[in-house]
Design a protein around this motif. Structure first.
Motif, PDB file in Angstrom:
ATOM      1  N   ALA A  20    -133.247 -22.887  -0.443  1.00 51.46           N
ATOM      2  CA  ALA A  20    -132.111 -23.698   0.004  1.00 51.46           C
ATOM      3  C   ALA A  20    -131.622 -23.294   1.387  1.00 51.46           C
ATOM      4  O   ALA A  20    -131.344 -24.160   2.233  1.00 51.46           O
ATOM      5  CB  ALA A  20    -130.969 -23.587  -1.007  1.00 51.46           C
ATOM      6  N   THR A  21    -131.511 -21.993   1.649  1.00 53.06           N
ATOM      7  CA  THR A  21    -130.848 -21.553   2.883  1.00 53.06           C
ATOM      8  C   THR A  21    -131.682 -20.591   3.707  1.00 53.06           C
ATOM      9  O   THR A  21    -131.192 -20.101   4.738  1.00 53.06           O
ATOM     10  CB  THR A  21    -129.511 -20.871   2.530  1.00 53.06           C
ATOM     11  N   GLY A  22    -132.877 -20.280   3.301  1.00 56.05           N
ATOM     12  CA  GLY A  22    -133.668 -19.272   4.009  1.00 56.05           C
ATOM     13  C   GLY A  22    -134.229 -19.769   5.328  1.00 56.05           C
ATOM     14  O   GLY A  22    -134.236 -20.977   5.635  1.00 56.05           O
ATOM     15  N   SER A  23    -134.700 -18.813   6.132  1.00 57.70           N
ATOM     16  CA  SER A  23    -135.388 -19.160   7.371  1.00 57.70           C
ATOM     17  C   SER A  23    -136.764 -19.729   7.061  1.00 57.70           C
ATOM     18  O   SER A  23    -137.184 -19.775   5.903  1.00 57.70           O
ATOM     19  CB  SER A  23    -135.521 -17.911   8.244  1.00 57.70           C
ATOM     20  N   THR A  24    -137.467 -20.146   8.097  1.00 52.62           N
ATOM     21  CA  THR A  24    -138.802 -20.701   7.879  1.00 52.62           C
ATOM     22  C   THR A  24    -139.728 -19.675   7.241  1.00 52.62           C
ATOM     23  O   THR A  24    -140.484 -19.987   6.312  1.00 52.62           O
ATOM     24  CB  THR A  24    -139.403 -21.180   9.213  1.00 52.62           C
ATOM     25  N   ALA A  25    -139.656 -18.428   7.719  1.00 57.25           N
ATOM     26  CA  ALA A  25    -140.507 -17.379   7.134  1.00 57.25           C
ATOM     27  C   ALA A  25    -140.122 -17.118   5.684  1.00 57.25           C
ATOM     28  O   ALA A  25    -140.998 -16.932   4.822  1.00 57.25           O
ATOM     29  CB  ALA A  25    -140.386 -16.097   7.959  1.00 57.25           C
ATOM     30  N   GLU A  26    -138.824 -17.089   5.395  1.00 61.79           N
ATOM     31  CA  GLU A  26    -138.385 -16.862   4.013  1.00 61.79           C
ATOM     32  C   GLU A  26    -138.793 -18.019   3.106  1.00 61.79           C
ATOM     33  O   GLU A  26    -139.183 -17.813   1.956  1.00 61.79           O
ATOM     34  CB  GLU A  26    -136.872 -16.669   3.986  1.00 61.79           C
ATOM     35  N   ARG A  27    -138.698 -19.230   3.621  1.00 62.90           N
ATOM     36  CA  ARG A  27    -139.118 -20.380   2.818  1.00 62.90           C
ATOM     37  C   ARG A  27    -140.625 -20.384   2.594  1.00 62.90           C
ATOM     38  O   ARG A  27    -141.095 -20.803   1.537  1.00 62.90           O
ATOM     39  CB  ARG A  27    -138.677 -21.671   3.511  1.00 62.90           C
ATOM     40  N   ARG A  28    -141.351 -19.917   3.594  1.00 59.19           N
ATOM     41  CA  ARG A  28    -142.803 -19.854   3.423  1.00 59.19           C
ATOM     42  C   ARG A  28    -143.157 -18.891   2.282  1.00 59.19           C
ATOM     43  O   ARG A  28    -143.983 -19.201   1.430  1.00 59.19           O
ATOM     44  CB  ARG A  28    -143.461 -19.399   4.726  1.00 59.19           C
ATOM     45  N   LYS A  29    -142.510 -17.741   2.253  1.00 60.16           N
ATOM     46  CA  LYS A  29    -142.780 -16.788   1.174  1.00 60.16           C
ATOM     47  C   LYS A  29    -142.240 -17.311  -0.158  1.00 60.16           C
ATOM     48  O   LYS A  29    -142.894 -17.187  -1.201  1.00 60.16           O
ATOM     49  CB  LYS A  29    -142.149 -15.439   1.481  1.00 60.16           C
ATOM     50  N   ALA A  30    -141.043 -17.921  -0.138  1.00 60.20           N
ATOM     51  CA  ALA A  30    -140.446 -18.404  -1.388  1.00 60.20           C
ATOM     52  C   ALA A  30    -141.300 -19.502  -2.018  1.00 60.20           C
ATOM     53  O   ALA A  30    -141.505 -19.526  -3.235  1.00 60.20           O
ATOM     54  CB  ALA A  30    -139.025 -18.904  -1.134  1.00 60.20           C
ATOM     55  N   THR A  31    -141.806 -20.430  -1.210  1.00 61.94           N
ATOM     56  CA  THR A  31    -142.647 -21.495  -1.772  1.00 61.94           C
ATOM     57  C   THR A  31    -143.970 -20.935  -2.270  1.00 61.94           C
ATOM     58  O   THR A  31    -144.513 -21.399  -3.278  1.00 61.94           O
ATOM     59  CB  THR A  31    -142.909 -22.587  -0.722  1.00 61.94           C
ATOM     60  N   SER A  32    -144.491 -19.920  -1.563  1.00 62.04           N
ATOM     61  CA  SER A  32    -145.734 -19.294  -2.031  1.00 62.04           C
ATOM     62  C   SER A  32    -145.511 -18.589  -3.367  1.00 62.04           C
ATOM     63  O   SER A  32    -146.349 -18.677  -4.273  1.00 62.04           O
ATOM     64  CB  SER A  32    -146.240 -18.301  -0.981  1.00 62.04           C
ATOM     65  N   GLU A  33    -144.389 -17.885  -3.504  1.00 61.22           N
ATOM     66  CA  GLU A  33    -144.076 -17.217  -4.769  1.00 61.22           C
ATOM     67  C   GLU A  33    -143.882 -18.241  -5.889  1.00 61.22           C
ATOM     68  O   GLU A  33    -144.368 -18.052  -7.009  1.00 61.22           O
ATOM     69  CB  GLU A  33    -142.811 -16.365  -4.618  1.00 61.22           C
ATOM     70  N   ALA A  34    -143.147 -19.313  -5.603  1.00 66.44           N
ATOM     71  CA  ALA A  34    -142.925 -20.342  -6.625  1.00 66.44           C
ATOM     72  C   ALA A  34    -144.247 -20.943  -7.073  1.00 66.44           C
ATOM     73  O   ALA A  34    -144.474 -21.179  -8.271  1.00 66.44           O
ATOM     74  CB  ALA A  34    -141.992 -21.423  -6.079  1.00 66.44           C
ATOM     75  N   ARG A  35    -145.125 -21.190  -6.116  1.00 70.89           N
ATOM     76  CA  ARG A  35    -146.445 -21.748  -6.448  1.00 70.89           C
ATOM     77  C   ARG A  35    -147.222 -20.793  -7.343  1.00 70.89           C
ATOM     78  O   ARG A  35    -147.839 -21.207  -8.328  1.00 70.89           O
ATOM     79  CB  ARG A  35    -147.210 -22.010  -5.156  1.00 70.89           C
ATOM     80  N   LYS A  36    -147.173 -19.496  -7.024  1.00 71.09           N
ATOM     81  CA  LYS A  36    -147.930 -18.510  -7.793  1.00 71.09           C
ATOM     82  C   LYS A  36    -147.346 -18.342  -9.194  1.00 71.09           C
ATOM     83  O   LYS A  36    -148.086 -18.259 -10.180  1.00 71.09           O
ATOM     84  CB  LYS A  36    -147.912 -17.175  -7.043  1.00 71.09           C
ATOM     85  N   LEU A  37    -146.022 -18.314  -9.284  1.00 71.52           N
ATOM     86  CA  LEU A  37    -145.389 -18.063 -10.576  1.00 71.52           C
ATOM     87  C   LEU A  37    -145.598 -19.206 -11.559  1.00 71.52           C
ATOM     88  O   LEU A  37    -145.809 -18.985 -12.751  1.00 71.52           O
ATOM     89  CB  LEU A  37    -143.890 -17.817 -10.384  1.00 71.52           C
ATOM     90  N   CYS A  38    -145.507 -20.446 -11.066  1.00 67.34           N
ATOM     91  CA  CYS A  38    -145.575 -21.569 -12.004  1.00 67.34           C
ATOM     92  C   CYS A  38    -146.980 -22.126 -12.173  1.00 67.34           C
ATOM     93  O   CYS A  38    -147.182 -23.093 -12.908  1.00 67.34           O
ATOM     94  CB  CYS A  38    -144.623 -22.692 -11.574  1.00 67.34           C
ATOM     95  N   LYS A  39    -147.971 -21.519 -11.520  1.00 67.06           N
ATOM     96  CA  LYS A  39    -149.319 -22.053 -11.626  1.00 67.06           C
ATOM     97  C   LYS A  39    -149.844 -21.971 -13.050  1.00 67.06           C
ATOM     98  O   LYS A  39    -150.433 -22.917 -13.568  1.00 67.06           O
ATOM     99  CB  LYS A  39    -150.261 -21.305 -10.680  1.00 67.06           C
ATOM    100  N   HIS A  40    -149.651 -20.821 -13.701  1.00 65.94           N
ATOM    101  CA  HIS A  40    -150.177 -20.628 -15.048  1.00 65.94           C
ATOM    102  C   HIS A  40    -149.094 -20.354 -16.081  1.00 65.94           C
ATOM    103  O   HIS A  40    -149.405 -20.152 -17.236  1.00 65.94           O
ATOM    104  CB  HIS A  40    -151.170 -19.465 -15.070  1.00 65.94           C
ATOM    105  N   SER A  41    -147.838 -20.288 -15.666  1.00 68.92           N
ATOM    106  CA  SER A  41    -146.801 -19.834 -16.583  1.00 68.92           C
ATOM    107  C   SER A  41    -145.847 -20.952 -16.970  1.00 68.92           C
ATOM    108  O   SER A  41    -145.075 -21.439 -16.146  1.00 68.92           O
ATOM    109  CB  SER A  41    -146.009 -18.687 -15.939  1.00 68.92           C
TER     110      SER A  41
END
Length: 715
Positions: free
Chosen positions: A411-432
């Motif tokens: 919601a409020t992160g910088s571009t770098a923070e959003r890049r990591k946050a979206t990558s983490e979200a993608r990894k976490l919900c891929k199989h779980s």
């Protein structure tokens, strides 16, 4: 006899199996094996005295064991040099020493194992007890050696007595004070998770520093080990009683959630993992020449099947996807369109074996399938490795805190923070499934939809991949519709920065359409949705992108008949005809194109468009006759021709009767095809026979039979 060169398959951490030397072994080869084993132990523990990174847990005990290993090596070398031939009475003592040294080797391996350090830390008491037992066994074996062996030389006697004294002195081995503090910190953090309280970041960081976890990939390696350990326990390989196994499994899920929280909160960037890069650089898994790789994909999700099952029509799907399909109210086979006589499925053990061999050839293990109805999930982080009963308050609290942190960064992160946050979200919900639910509950869907318009290609790609995984969750699909996300997803298919983002966005529409006719109609009402899918079929850059577009369009047509006219108006027939012309007949895209044409032809507007396209019907008849076409592909060809006759009338029937090779193909399908294909082929033959019997022209003859061939009479 050489020492063991590797750990036994599926050996549990801190479980210390050993192989006894064979009966009747002579002292000489036994001594040679002991020398090799002692040298290996000395090498393994060589850096223990000064290298805290190699043995971050139980350091004092490991240093003591390393010193004893060095003494044993010197003693064995001395008696080897001083004795021409050992007496047979030495075999018993040397055998016990060999077994004890094997166990010591396993224990040192476990204490130094990367990825298992948090688990060793919380089990430091068990590790210390095992070390005490092993060293006591070493001392007992040395004391049992014949006096003639021990006193082979003055140096040998002194080394044996020193090693024995050191081993007996190690009996009261205790955990290090640093291990105690770190273990207490872990327990304290888990208690805070139970209360929904975020722990002090420095406390968590000190725990990771103690066990040598300093990067994002180190944390991921720890998570991967614990997930594998959890699978082993929940799938019945642990060998413990059920209560103990359940308690351990609940602890493991809590530790996984703790590490996920640390990975999300403590590390600002995703570092490069050399092991992952090496795995990515390996050639893709190859199938046998007689197996097409696409045949191993689930026709619904287009992912590699991990638990293939067969339905009543003979088609095979991944268990999770076909179960979701049936629960959504669809009672037809997704591939053939035939009505399912029963919702029961049968595991396809043969196909699973093929998939497993293909993966194992590249060093990848196939997750163990869970029995239907047992409540188990397959592979992945927290949520797919154990029953919901194993998710204690600590694991749940940690997961929700980690997801809340991610959503705040989205919601409020910088571009770098959003890049990591979206990558983490993608990894976490891929199989779980568990994390999918957490992300949906935390209102992540609207923020991910906002990031679809990001100028950063990585952010956009990760956001659409996360939405694809969330669309597999019922509440995730509902959240996408409520947030008005269909139009945004369609825009990504049109103007996505990367091909992967466009193909994943197309797959999102398939899952959204699977909720039922109302949702499929709503998607069809978005002006650009169907034309965009047609454009991706026609101009897609990748095989996967075009396939995803076909599957999504098929779902829209199957669930909502109002979409047929829109697909025809958007040029779907022309695009599919181009696919049939451009790819080989045995290609899976050709089969998908015929299946989609058959779905279009179920309505008069689609049938007329197919008949109007020059040469398209002839290509379908050719595909029916070729041996490269699959059984399902031939079924779709016959279904298409039956629909054309039904909506095109006698003129189309007459045209088909004159086409060379069609009658022979239909007779062959009646004899060798599936029940559904046989039924359709018989119906088409009856139409052609009826047309010619009513006219003046002779009925086309059946194919000429050679000696020994069957002649099929159509009734």
């Amino acid at each position: 006899m050489p020492p063991p060169t590797g750990e036994p398959k599926r050996r549990r951490l801190l479980a210390l199996p050993a192989v006894y030397p064979c009966e009747g072994i002579s002292p000489a080869p036994l001594l040679a094996s002991l020398l090799s084993l002692a040298a290996d132990l000395t090498r393994r523990g060589g850096g223990a005295a000064g290298d805290a990174a190699a043995f971050p847990v139980l350091r004092r005990g490991v240093r003591h064991a390393a010193r004893i290993a060095g003494l044993l090596l010197a003693f064995l070398e001395e008696i080897h040099d001083a004795t021409a031939a050992l007496p047979a009475s030495a075999v018993l003592g040397l055998t016990e020493l060999h077994v004890a040294m094997q166990k010591l080797r396993f224990l040192l391996t476990d204490c130094a194992r990367r990825g298992a350090r948090l688990w060793v830390l919380v089990n430091a008491g068990l590790a210390a007890a095992e070390l005490r037992v092993v060293l006591r066994s070493v001392a007992a074996a040395l004391d049992a050696l014949p006096k003639g062996v021990v006193d082979a030389s003055v140096e040998a006697g002194e080394l044996a007595r020193l090693a024995s004294e050191q081993a007996w002195r190690a009996v009261p081995v205790r955990r290090d004070a640093g291990d105690e503090r770190a273990a207490r910190a872990v327990r304290s953090i888990l208690e805070q998770f139970k209360s929904g309280v975020s722990p002090d970041a420095e406390d968590a960081r000190r725990v990771l520093e103690h066990i040598g976890v300093g990067t994002w990939s180190d944390c991921s390696e720890e998570i991967a080990f614990l997930e594998d350990e959890l699978r082993t326990r929940t799938d019945g390989f642990a060998g413990d009683d059920s209560n103990s196994s359940s308690s351990d499994a609940m602890l493991i899920t809590s530790l996984v959630a703790f590490l996920v929280y640390c990975r999300v909160v403590l590390f600002d960037q995703i570092d490069v993992n050399p092991k992952a890069d090496a795995a990515a650089a390996r050639p893709a898994a190859r199938c046998p020449d007689w197996i097409k790789p696409d045949a191993l994909q689930c026709p619904i999700t287009l992912d590699l099947m991990t638990d293939p099952v067969t339905v009543s029509t003979g088609q095979t799907y991944d268990r999770a996807s076909i179960t979701r399909w049936i629960k959504a109210g669809c009672r037809t086979c997704p591939v053939t369109g035939e009505r399912l006589r029963t919702a029961n499925v049968v595991p396809n053990a043969a196909l699973r074996g093929i998939i497993e061999r293909m993966l194992l050839s590249n060093g990848v293990s196939l997750p163990d399938a869970s029995p239907a109805g047992a409540g188990h999930h397959r592979h992945g982080a927290l949520g797919n490795t154990a029953t919901p009963l194993l998710f204690g308050p600590a694991a749940t609290g940690a997961a929700r805190l980690a997801v809340a942190y991610l959503v705040a960064q989205l919601a409020t992160g910088s571009t770098a923070e959003r890049r990591k946050a979206t990558s983490e979200a993608r990894k976490l919900c891929k199989h779980s499934v568990f994390y999918r639910g957490c992300l949906v509950d935390a209102n992540a869907v609207p923020w991910l939809l906002c990031l679809l318009s990001s100028m950063d290609a990585s952010v956009q790609e990760n956001a659409v991949a996360s939405l694809l995984n969330l669309s597999k969750h019922p509440r995730g699909r509902a959240a996408l519709f409520e947030a008005g996300g269909v139009g945004l997803v369609v825009d990504v298919i049109n103007v996505g920065a990367r091909a992967e983002a466009r193909q994943n966005a197309a797959a999102v529409l398939f899952y959204l359409a699977s909720d039922g006719p109302e949702q499929a109609e709503e998607i069809g009402r978005v002006p650009e949705s169907i034309p965009t899918l047609v454009q991706l079929i026609r101009d897609g850059e990748t095989h996967r992108g075009r396939k995803n577009a076909m599957v999504s369009l098929y779902g829209l047509l199957q669930c909502a008949t109002s979409n047929h006219g829109k697909a025809v108006s958007a040029g779907a027939v022309a695009a599919l005809a181009a696919v049939l012309s451009a790819v080989e007949r045995g290609d899976d895209l050709a089969g998908d194109a015929v299946a989609l044409l058959a779905r279009l032809a179920e309505r008069p507007v689609g049938a007329q468009a197919v008949l109007a396209w020059p040469g398209l019907v002839a290509r379908v008849v050719e595909a029916l006759a070729t041996s490269a076409s699959s059984r399902s592909g031939k079924d779709h060809c016959v279904a298409l021709l039956v629909s054309l006759c039904r909506h095109g009338g006698e003129k189309v029937v007459a045209m088909l009767g004159r086409m060379p090779g069609l009658m022979a193909s239909l007779y062959t399908l009646i004899a060798d095809g599936s029940p559904q294909t046989c039924k359709r082929a018989r119906a088409l033959l009856n139409m052609i026979h009826r047309h010619y019997e009513m006219g003046d022209q002779p009925v086309p003859p059946p194919p000429a039979s050679e000696a020994g061939e069957r002649v099929v009479r159509v009734l």
